[in-house]
Design a protein around this motif. Structure first.
Motif, mmCIF file in Angstrom:
data_model
loop_
_atom_site.group_PDB
_atom_site.id
_atom_site.type_symbol
_atom_site.label_atom_id
_atom_site.label_comp_id
_atom_site.label_asym_id
_atom_site.label_seq_id
_atom_site.Cartn_x
_atom_site.Cartn_y
_atom_site.Cartn_z
ATOM 1 N N LYS A 87 0.831 -1.057 0.289
ATOM 2 C CA LYS A 87 0.536 0.280 0.343
ATOM 3 C C LYS A 87 1.165 1.215 0.115
ATOM 4 C CE LYS A 87 -4.537 -1.070 1.778
ATOM 5 N NZ LYS A 87 -5.478 -0.695 3.251
ATOM 6 N N ILE A 88 0.554 2.157 -0.666
ATOM 7 C CA ILE A 88 0.805 3.634 -1.496
ATOM 8 C C ILE A 88 -0.014 4.505 -0.814
ATOM 9 C CG2 ILE A 88 2.313 5.109 -2.103
ATOM 10 C CD1 ILE A 88 4.289 2.621 -3.367
ATOM 11 N N ASP A 89 0.683 5.661 0.040
ATOM 12 C CA ASP A 89 -0.857 6.206 0.235
ATOM 13 C C ASP A 89 -2.381 5.741 0.079
ATOM 14 O OD1 ASP A 89 0.975 8.523 -0.170
ATOM 15 O OD2 ASP A 89 0.969 8.071 -2.226
ATOM 16 N N ASP A 90 -2.854 4.931 0.855
ATOM 17 C CA ASP A 90 -3.354 4.006 1.333
ATOM 18 C C ASP A 90 -4.543 3.406 -0.593
ATOM 19 O OD1 ASP A 90 -3.753 4.463 3.488
ATOM 20 O OD2 ASP A 90 -4.679 6.770 3.044
ATOM 21 N N LYS A 91 -3.384 3.325 -1.312
ATOM 22 C CA LYS A 91 -3.471 2.731 -2.896
ATOM 23 C C LYS A 91 -3.066 1.296 -2.530
ATOM 24 C CE LYS A 91 -4.982 2.321 -7.871
ATOM 25 N NZ LYS A 91 -5.127 2.329 -7.246
ATOM 26 N N ALA A 92 -3.589 -0.068 -3.353
ATOM 27 C CA ALA A 92 -2.493 -0.938 -3.260
ATOM 28 C C ALA A 92 -2.522 -1.248 -4.993
ATOM 29 C CB ALA A 92 -4.106 -2.047 -2.554
ATOM 30 N N TYR A 93 -1.214 -2.180 -4.297
ATOM 31 C CA TYR A 93 -0.865 -2.556 -5.614
ATOM 32 C C TYR A 93 0.075 -3.907 -5.236
ATOM 33 C CZ TYR A 93 -0.450 2.707 -7.109
ATOM 34 O OH TYR A 93 -1.146 3.640 -6.566
ATOM 35 N N PHE A 94 -0.699 -4.806 -6.377
ATOM 36 C CA PHE A 94 0.447 -6.594 -5.910
ATOM 37 C C PHE A 94 1.318 -5.717 -6.954
ATOM 38 C CE2 PHE A 94 -4.191 -8.119 -7.282
ATOM 39 C CZ PHE A 94 -3.499 -8.221 -6.387
ATOM 40 N N VAL A 95 2.575 -6.724 -6.234
ATOM 41 C CA VAL A 95 4.053 -6.718 -6.967
ATOM 42 C C VAL A 95 4.185 -7.798 -7.877
ATOM 43 C CG1 VAL A 95 5.927 -6.808 -5.184
ATOM 44 C CG2 VAL A 95 4.574 -5.619 -3.742
ATOM 45 N N GLU A 96 5.529 -7.066 -8.451
ATOM 46 C CA GLU A 96 6.503 -8.109 -9.297
ATOM 47 C C GLU A 96 7.453 -7.711 -9.060
ATOM 48 O OE1 GLU A 96 5.847 -7.837 -13.533
ATOM 49 O OE2 GLU A 96 3.906 -7.610 -13.212
ATOM 50 N N GLY A 97 8.180 -8.970 -8.456
ATOM 51 C CA GLY A 97 10.266 -8.935 -7.999
ATOM 52 C C GLY A 97 9.824 -9.430 -6.958
ATOM 53 N N ALA A 98 9.139 -9.091 -6.196
ATOM 54 C CA ALA A 98 9.342 -10.624 -4.827
ATOM 55 C C ALA A 98 7.553 -11.548 -5.322
ATOM 56 C CB ALA A 98 9.300 -9.646 -3.883
ATOM 57 N N HIS A 99 8.075 -12.560 -4.230
ATOM 58 C CA HIS A 99 7.209 -13.213 -4.187
ATOM 59 C C HIS A 99 6.530 -13.137 -2.686
ATOM 60 C CE1 HIS A 99 4.836 -17.355 -4.311
ATOM 61 N NE2 HIS A 99 4.275 -16.864 -5.757
ATOM 62 N N ILE A 100 5.403 -13.677 -2.556
ATOM 63 C CA ILE A 100 4.654 -13.273 -1.127
ATOM 64 C C ILE A 100 5.661 -14.758 -0.282
ATOM 65 C CG2 ILE A 100 3.121 -15.566 -1.376
ATOM 66 C CD1 ILE A 100 1.341 -13.663 -0.025
ATOM 67 N N ASP A 101 5.864 -16.000 -0.951
ATOM 68 C CA ASP A 101 6.974 -17.059 -0.343
ATOM 69 C C ASP A 101 8.050 -16.766 -0.281
ATOM 70 O OD1 ASP A 101 4.018 -18.441 0.805
ATOM 71 O OD2 ASP A 101 4.641 -18.612 -1.144
ATOM 72 N N ASP A 102 8.425 -15.519 -0.735
ATOM 73 C CA ASP A 102 9.991 -15.260 0.429
ATOM 74 C C ASP A 102 10.580 -14.966 1.596
ATOM 75 O OD1 ASP A 102 10.325 -15.849 -3.013
ATOM 76 O OD2 ASP A 102 10.828 -13.716 -3.877
ATOM 77 N N TYR A 103 8.974 -14.982 1.815
ATOM 78 C CA TYR A 103 9.578 -14.233 3.252
ATOM 79 C C TYR A 103 8.606 -14.698 4.573
ATOM 80 C CZ TYR A 103 10.555 -10.569 0.549
ATOM 81 O OH TYR A 103 11.464 -9.920 -0.492
ATOM 82 N N GLY A 104 8.596 -16.238 4.196
ATOM 83 C CA GLY A 104 7.970 -17.100 5.217
ATOM 84 C C GLY A 104 7.283 -18.106 4.637
ATOM 85 N N ASP A 105 5.763 -18.220 5.675
ATOM 86 C CA ASP A 105 5.144 -18.987 4.816
ATOM 87 C C ASP A 105 3.834 -18.135 4.632
ATOM 88 O OD1 ASP A 105 2.214 -20.716 4.253
ATOM 89 O OD2 ASP A 105 2.699 -21.909 6.676
ATOM 90 N N ALA A 106 2.975 -18.122 4.008
ATOM 91 C CA ALA A 106 2.405 -16.369 3.958
ATOM 92 C C ALA A 106 0.561 -16.893 4.752
ATOM 93 C CB ALA A 106 1.648 -16.697 2.675
ATOM 94 N N HIS A 107 1.055 -18.051 5.249
ATOM 95 C CA HIS A 107 -0.250 -18.292 6.363
ATOM 96 C C HIS A 107 0.183 -18.748 7.726
ATOM 97 C CE1 HIS A 107 -1.501 -19.488 1.910
ATOM 98 N NE2 HIS A 107 -2.795 -19.108 2.115
ATOM 99 N N ASP A 108 1.382 -18.107 8.003
ATOM 100 C CA ASP A 108 1.591 -18.627 9.093
ATOM 101 C C ASP A 108 0.373 -17.179 10.009
ATOM 102 O OD1 ASP A 108 3.122 -17.301 11.606
ATOM 103 O OD2 ASP A 108 4.123 -19.158 11.417
ATOM 104 N N GLU A 109 0.245 -17.686 11.392
ATOM 105 C CA GLU A 109 -0.990 -17.020 12.226
ATOM 106 C C GLU A 109 0.071 -15.890 12.462
ATOM 107 O OE1 GLU A 109 -2.531 -19.169 15.299
ATOM 108 O OE2 GLU A 109 -2.644 -20.660 14.398
ATOM 109 N N ASN A 110 1.618 -15.837 13.072
ATOM 110 C CA ASN A 110 2.106 -14.647 13.820
ATOM 111 C C ASN A 110 2.730 -13.506 12.620
ATOM 112 O OD1 ASN A 110 1.363 -15.245 16.207
ATOM 113 N ND2 ASN A 110 2.724 -17.293 16.091
ATOM 114 N N ILE A 111 3.471 -14.339 11.508
ATOM 115 C CA ILE A 111 4.084 -13.697 10.588
ATOM 116 C C ILE A 111 3.267 -13.162 8.521
ATOM 117 C CG2 ILE A 111 6.203 -13.743 12.103
ATOM 118 C CD1 ILE A 111 7.214 -15.191 9.725
ATOM 119 N N GLY A 112 2.826 -15.109 8.389
ATOM 120 C CA GLY A 112 2.485 -15.134 7.364
ATOM 121 C C GLY A 112 1.493 -13.868 7.173
ATOM 122 N N PHE A 113 1.856 -13.110 5.454
ATOM 123 C CA PHE A 113 1.297 -11.944 4.669
ATOM 124 C C PHE A 113 -0.445 -12.749 4.699
ATOM 125 C CE2 PHE A 113 5.474 -11.148 3.107
ATOM 126 C CZ PHE A 113 5.731 -9.827 3.581
#
Length: 100
Positions: free
Chosen positions: A47-73
């Motif tokens: 989110k930039i200035d309250d508008k959301a954008y999908f990201v290209e160049g980084a993947h949701i699972d590059d930063y751990g399990d996306a569905h982890d209760e504590n840190i998952g996106f």
């Protein structure tokens, strides 16, 4: 004269290249947390200035399990330091680091 031409050419080139600035943004799952509907499944978004954008160049699972209760996106919104450009309603990341 040739040196002047070269200096002018590089000056114009430097001014015409868009500058990317480093930003601190909210990062999460576009579908689960930001309500984006244009893609199926779970995808990284910012989110930039309250508008959301999908990201290209980084993947949701590059930063751990996306569905982890504590840190998952898909469950939490985190802070990220990013650099890139917005093109065709998508953030094209040249740098992406989760900071929180």
């Amino acid at each position: 004269m040739k040196k002047v031409f070269v200096l002018v050419f590089f000056g114009i080139l430097a001014c015409s290249t868009p500058k990317q600035k480093e930003q601190i943004v909210e990062a999460s799952c576009g579908q689960c947390q930001f309500g984006l509907k244009s893609k199926m499944g779970c995808d990284l978004a910012i989110k930039i200035d309250d508008k959301a954008y999908f990201v290209e160049g980084a993947h949701i699972d590059d930063y751990g399990d996306a569905h982890d209760e504590n840190i998952g996106f898909c469950n939490v919104v985190r802070k990220a330091k990013v650099t890139g450009t917005i093109e065709n309603n998508t953030f094209k990341a040249t740098y992406f680091e989760v900071i929180e």
